[in-house]
Structures are given as C-alpha cells and as structure tokens.
Design a protein around this motif. Structure first.
Motif, short mmCIF file in Angstrom:
data_model
loop_
_atom_site.label_atom_id
_atom_site.label_comp_id
_atom_site.label_asym_id
_atom_site.label_seq_id
_atom_site.Cartn_x
_atom_site.Cartn_y
_atom_site.Cartn_z
N VAL A 164 0.86 -1.19 0.00
CA VAL A 164 0.00 0.00 0.00
C VAL A 164 0.89 1.24 0.00
O VAL A 164 1.88 1.30 0.73
N THR A 165 0.58 2.21 -0.82
CA THR A 165 1.36 3.45 -0.87
C THR A 165 0.42 4.64 -0.65
O THR A 165 -0.79 4.46 -0.43
N ASN A 166 0.99 5.84 -0.75
CA ASN A 166 0.17 7.05 -0.59
C ASN A 166 -0.87 7.17 -1.70
O ASN A 166 -1.78 7.98 -1.62
N PHE A 167 -0.73 6.36 -2.77
CA PHE A 167 -1.74 6.36 -3.83
C PHE A 167 -2.79 5.27 -3.59
O PHE A 167 -3.65 5.04 -4.43
N GLY A 168 -2.68 4.58 -2.46
CA GLY A 168 -3.67 3.57 -2.13
C GLY A 168 -3.16 2.16 -2.37
O GLY A 168 -2.00 1.94 -2.74
N GLU A 169 -4.05 1.18 -2.14
CA GLU A 169 -3.69 -0.22 -2.40
C GLU A 169 -3.58 -0.42 -3.91
O GLU A 169 -2.63 -1.00 -4.41
N LEU A 170 -4.58 0.06 -4.62
CA LEU A 170 -4.54 0.12 -6.07
C LEU A 170 -4.65 1.59 -6.45
O LEU A 170 -5.27 2.38 -5.74
N PHE A 171 -4.05 1.97 -7.57
CA PHE A 171 -4.30 3.33 -8.06
C PHE A 171 -4.90 3.23 -9.45
O PHE A 171 -4.67 2.27 -10.19
N ASN A 172 -5.72 4.18 -9.77
CA ASN A 172 -6.43 4.18 -11.05
C ASN A 172 -5.79 5.21 -11.96
O ASN A 172 -5.65 6.38 -11.59
N VAL A 173 -5.37 4.77 -13.14
CA VAL A 173 -4.81 5.68 -14.13
C VAL A 173 -5.90 5.93 -15.16
O VAL A 173 -6.13 5.12 -16.06
N GLU A 174 -6.60 7.01 -14.97
CA GLU A 174 -7.63 7.41 -15.92
C GLU A 174 -7.65 8.92 -15.94
O GLU A 174 -7.29 9.57 -14.94
N THR A 175 -8.03 9.49 -17.05
CA THR A 175 -8.02 10.94 -17.14
C THR A 175 -9.10 11.49 -16.21
O THR A 175 -10.23 11.00 -16.18
N LYS A 176 -8.72 12.50 -15.44
CA LYS A 176 -9.70 13.10 -14.55
C LYS A 176 -9.32 14.56 -14.30
O LYS A 176 -8.14 14.92 -14.38
N PRO A 177 -10.30 15.41 -14.00
CA PRO A 177 -10.00 16.81 -13.75
C PRO A 177 -9.23 16.99 -12.44
O PRO A 177 -9.31 16.13 -11.56
N ALA A 178 -8.48 18.09 -12.34
CA ALA A 178 -7.70 18.43 -11.13
C ALA A 178 -6.85 17.26 -10.67
O ALA A 178 -6.85 16.88 -9.50
N ALA A 179 -6.15 16.65 -11.65
CA ALA A 179 -5.36 15.46 -11.35
C ALA A 179 -4.26 15.77 -10.35
O ALA A 179 -3.65 16.83 -10.37
N THR A 180 -4.00 14.80 -9.44
CA THR A 180 -2.93 14.98 -8.44
C THR A 180 -1.59 14.52 -8.99
O THR A 180 -0.57 14.62 -8.32
N ASP A 181 -1.60 13.95 -10.19
CA ASP A 181 -0.36 13.49 -10.81
C ASP A 181 -0.57 13.56 -12.31
O ASP A 181 -1.69 13.33 -12.81
N LEU A 182 0.52 13.85 -13.06
CA LEU A 182 0.39 13.95 -14.52
C LEU A 182 -0.06 12.63 -15.14
O LEU A 182 -0.57 12.59 -16.25
N ALA A 183 0.14 11.53 -14.42
CA ALA A 183 -0.30 10.23 -14.94
C ALA A 183 -1.80 10.21 -15.20
O ALA A 183 -2.29 9.45 -16.03
N TYR A 184 -2.55 11.07 -14.49
CA TYR A 184 -4.00 11.04 -14.59
C TYR A 184 -4.53 12.04 -15.62
O TYR A 184 -5.65 12.53 -15.52
N THR A 185 -3.67 12.38 -16.59
CA THR A 185 -4.07 13.24 -17.70
C THR A 185 -3.84 12.46 -19.00
O THR A 185 -3.45 11.29 -18.94
N ASP A 186 -4.07 13.11 -20.16
CA ASP A 186 -3.77 12.41 -21.42
C ASP A 186 -2.45 12.89 -22.02
O ASP A 186 -2.16 12.66 -23.18
N LEU A 187 -1.65 13.57 -21.20
CA LEU A 187 -0.34 14.05 -21.67
C LEU A 187 0.65 12.89 -21.81
O LEU A 187 0.51 11.86 -21.14
N ALA A 188 1.64 13.10 -22.69
CA ALA A 188 2.73 12.12 -22.77
C ALA A 188 3.51 12.16 -21.46
O ALA A 188 3.61 13.21 -20.82
N LEU A 189 4.05 11.02 -21.07
CA LEU A 189 4.90 10.96 -19.88
C LEU A 189 6.28 10.53 -20.31
O LEU A 189 6.45 9.45 -20.89
N ALA A 190 7.27 11.38 -20.07
CA ALA A 190 8.65 11.01 -20.40
C ALA A 190 9.11 9.88 -19.49
O ALA A 190 8.50 9.60 -18.45
N SER A 191 10.18 9.23 -19.90
CA SER A 191 10.71 8.11 -19.11
C SER A 191 11.04 8.56 -17.69
O SER A 191 11.71 9.56 -17.48
N HIS A 192 10.57 7.78 -16.75
CA HIS A 192 10.83 8.10 -15.34
C HIS A 192 10.73 6.80 -14.55
O HIS A 192 10.30 5.76 -15.07
N THR A 193 11.13 6.88 -13.30
CA THR A 193 10.85 5.79 -12.37
C THR A 193 9.86 6.33 -11.34
O THR A 193 9.78 7.54 -11.11
#
Ligand SMILES: [Fe+2]
Length: 378
Positions: A164-193
C-alpha cells in the motif's frame, strides 16, 4: 558434484577442511550442521547461537562417507556432524545452485520477448519461464487476465503481497480533472521511475488494463541498466557523478509530504545497476560547487536523452486484459500522448516487493506445483 571429483582433506593452517581446492573455515563449516539438536527442520533455523561457538574451533577428523556424498566431521569441541557434500558444493559455487535467481541482462529496442498467457500460468513450467524472463529483462507482459475492477489485487497476489502506498492499495490511471499526478491526464509521460521520494521506493509495479478506447497512450519501457552502461561508455565522469551525488526527491501533495535522498544510479554488491531513481520533475540536487554541478547537469541531461531515445525504448499498446509487471528499480517507464476525448482508458496499478517473485521462483525450482506464494495463517 560427483564422488570421483570430490577431494577432502584437513587444512592444517586454518583448522578447517580443503574441499576440492576450496578451504573452508572450521566455524563456517560448523555453522552448517543440520543435526536435529542443532537445526530445526521445519523453520530451517539454528537452535544455538553461532556467535558463542569456540573461536578456536578446529576440525579434528574429516572423512568421506562410503557413498562419497557425505562428509563426517569431528570438531575439537567434541561435536560430530555429517554434511551433505552436494549442499556444501552448491553453496561454495562448485556446482550450480538451481535456486540462483537468473541474472539481469541489459536490453535495447531490438529486444525480442515473449508475452505470457495468463490462463497458462497454473503450469509451473510456464510460471517459471515467466519469472526467468522477468528477472532477465525486468519486465513481463501477460495477456487474457480477467478485467473485473480491482481484480489486480488477486493478480498481483500470485507474485507477492500488495504494498500500500500514498496512492492507495490500487491506483487508477484514468483521465480526470484536477489530477494529483500527470499520470492522470492524457499528456505524454517522459521516461521516469516511480516514487523515488519513498523510503523504500516501491519495487515492482503492475499496470492492468481494464478498458482502452483510445489509439495512442502506448506504454514505453527503457532499460536503466542499458542506459547506465551506455552513459559510462560515453563518459565515465558522468556515470561516476550520477552514482555519487545524493539527490533529494520530494513529493509534496494532497496525499502527504515524502522525501528521500539518494544518487540517481546505484549498484548492488556484484556491480549490477540495481536502483535507478529518475524523476526530474521532483529532484533537488544539493548546492554543490558550480564546476561539479555543471558535470552533474550534463550527466543528467544525457541520462534523460538516453532514457527517451527510441534506440533504447520498446512501446506497446494496452488492451483490456493486458497486465504489465515491471521492476521500478531498473526500468524507466512512460507513455505516449493520447486524446482523452477519443474514449475511455482505464488502467489500475499497484506495487509489490522484489522478494515475492524471487520466493515464487525458489518454490518452483524446489518442485512445488503451487504457483502462488503463501501467507502464514494466524
Ligand atoms: Fe509512473
């Protein structure tokens, strides 16, 4: 290890034994006794304190058993024990240990890899093949998983315990308004860990596709081990500075304030790259002297270029039922852009620890048909 290859003699200098050219310290040998009064055969734990053994212990008598596979030893403190030579040979590297986790192997975009069918993973041989591919490449892709919402919890449980992390047991990657992380938008994500600010950093990440109606949003993977080696080949100073400078990573958002400090590249005791931390939108290098920082920034810039270079990258689409398992300590991951208005896209993710798949691998090589790791019932 065959009987004809085995040569055993006492080693007078150390007081231990010479096993086919390898000298074994008497205390090392004594710590490996498996006699019932000294070793619990259920927990496989010692029933005594090895630190309290006689520091001057010696082997008085060492003799091979008649079958040539056992070694009988009488120690100077009066203790007598019989050792299985195959077990000793495996531990000191005279023969292969089937439990040894397959070694990592760096890869680039021309990597050929097999995708695994979820429905075949009850076959221990298929699960072992999947784990072998995972340890080598640091990722594997499974198809045909059930796509019920939250079923990822059960899928990940085959390999370990969900962290379990600060994003919960599971996290949902879906586009949503006022996203808390860029993962939750439709933007490209550069390589990261992921989550380099956590201590410990979440180890293995799963991404499970439940729905995908968009054409873009390809998942991207890059091998950090290959990038680190390429960087060192180009400029050893760059590789050195990325392994030396402690960088502060910080998440300060609605779910908390997390911080950890570590170099961008770390290696294990064997010299293998075993932890890449790369998330340039939330890293804070210390205010070192400008000369050092100029080298650091050049090195990080090149690392960023290599991590996003198509020559190092594989891309694949997520289809409903696709399950990606990847080592967040070795791989960079990212995503190509997509148009969120094109349709619904829903991934769920979670993390488990590194040792889950390792435990499962050892269980399988020891002959268990159980392709799930177990939890002790209280
Ligand atoms: Fe990520």
């Amino acid at each position: 290890m065959t009987a004809t290859m085995t040569e055993i003699s006492r080693d007078s200098a150390s007081g231990g034994i010479n096993f086919s050219g390898k000298v074994l310290h008497p205390l090392w040998l004594r710590e490996r006794v498996v006699e019932a009064e000294a070793f619990d055969h259920i927990s496989h734990q010692r029933l005594y304190e090895p630190a309290e053994l006689d520091p001057g212990l010696k082997v008085k008598i060492a003799s091979l058993g008649e079958n040539g596979r056992n070694l009988s030893v009488a120690f100077s403190d009066g203790y007598e024990a019989v050792f299985d030579l195959d077990i000793l040979a495996r531990e000191i590297g005279l023969s292969d240990n089937p439990e040894t986790i397959p070694l990592p192997k760096g890869w680039r975009s021309d990597l050929e890899f097999k995708r695994f069918d979820w429905n075949k993973l009850d076959d221990p041989a298929e699960m072992k093949a999947l784990l072998t591919a995972y340890f080598k490449n640091a990722f594997c892709i499974m198809d045909n998983t059930p796509t019920d919402r939250d079923s990822l919890k059960q899928h990940a449980r085959r390999f370990g315990f969900v962290r379990v992390t600060n994003f919960g047991e599971l996290f949902n990657v879906e586009t949503k308004p006022a996203a808390t992380d860029l993962a939750y938008t439709d933007l490209a994500l550069a390589s990261h860990t992921d989550n380099p600010y956590r201590w410990p950093v979440p180890s293995i990440q799963y991404l499970h596709c439940l729905a995908n109606e968009v054409s873009g949003g390809l998942s991207t993977l890059v091998d950090g081990m290959a990038v680190a080696e390429a960087l060192a080949d180009e400029n050893q100073d760059w590789a050195d500075i990325l392994e030396a400078v402690p960088v502060r990573f910080r998440y300060d958002g609605p779910t908390g304030i997390y911080e950890d400090t570590a170099p961008l590249i770390a290696r294990d005791y064997r010299g293998f790259v075993n932890h890449i931390r790369f998330s340039p939108r939330l890293d804070f290098v210390p205010a070192l002297d400008p000369e050092t920082l100029t080298v650091f920034y050049a090195a990080r810039r090149r690392m960023h270029q290599l991590a996003n270079d198509l020559a190092f990258q594989i891309q694949f689409p997520f289809r409903p039922g696709t399950l990606l398992m990847m080592n967040n300590y070795r791989l960079f991951h990212g995503r190509t852009a997509f148009n969120g208005k094109q349709g619904y896209r829903h991934l769920q993710g979670c993390y488990i620890d590194h040792d889950g798949p390792q435990c499962l691998y050892r269980t399988l090589v020891n002959g268990s048909k159980d392709t799930y790791i177990k939890r002790e019932e209280s």
